[in-house]
Motif scaffolding. Sequence first.
Motif, PDB file in Angstrom:
ATOM      1  N   HIS A  51       0.778  -1.221   0.169  1.00  0.00           N
ATOM      2  CA  HIS A  51      -0.004  -0.071  -0.127  1.00  0.00           C
ATOM      3  C   HIS A  51       0.803   1.219   0.100  1.00  0.00           C
ATOM      4  N   HIS A  98      -6.572   0.290  -2.184  1.00  0.00           N
ATOM      5  CA  HIS A  98      -5.461   1.001  -2.058  1.00  0.00           C
ATOM      6  C   HIS A  98      -4.460   0.391  -2.569  1.00  0.00           C
ATOM      7  N   GLU A 135      -1.802  -1.610  -5.225  1.00  0.00           N
ATOM      8  CA  GLU A 135      -1.417  -1.720  -6.332  1.00  0.00           C
ATOM      9  C   GLU A 135      -0.390  -2.537  -6.867  1.00  0.00           C
TER      10      GLU A 135
END
Length: 82
Positions: free
Chosen positions: A3, A19, A21
């Motif tokens: 995160h 949140h 990726e």
Amino acid sequence: MRHADPWGRHYTLRCKPDHLEAVPKREALRRRDWEGARARRTHCPNGHAYTPEHSYLDPRGFRQCRRCRAARVKSRRVPPAV
């Protein structure tokens, strides 16, 4: 997955899935704040303080503990043949 907040800090626990990726390891390392991470270190791995008189900046720009560096150099010396 890690995160990342807008300030570039990274967290692995207690994060919201939206949140996250997914990025390759190479990209994650590129994004890391290496200078900040080095600046936050106050002691070498052996516990010696990084003070101006006890640290050495090598030609690559890495800070080293003078005591640990001296011990490393001393251990590499070849004892004289008897």
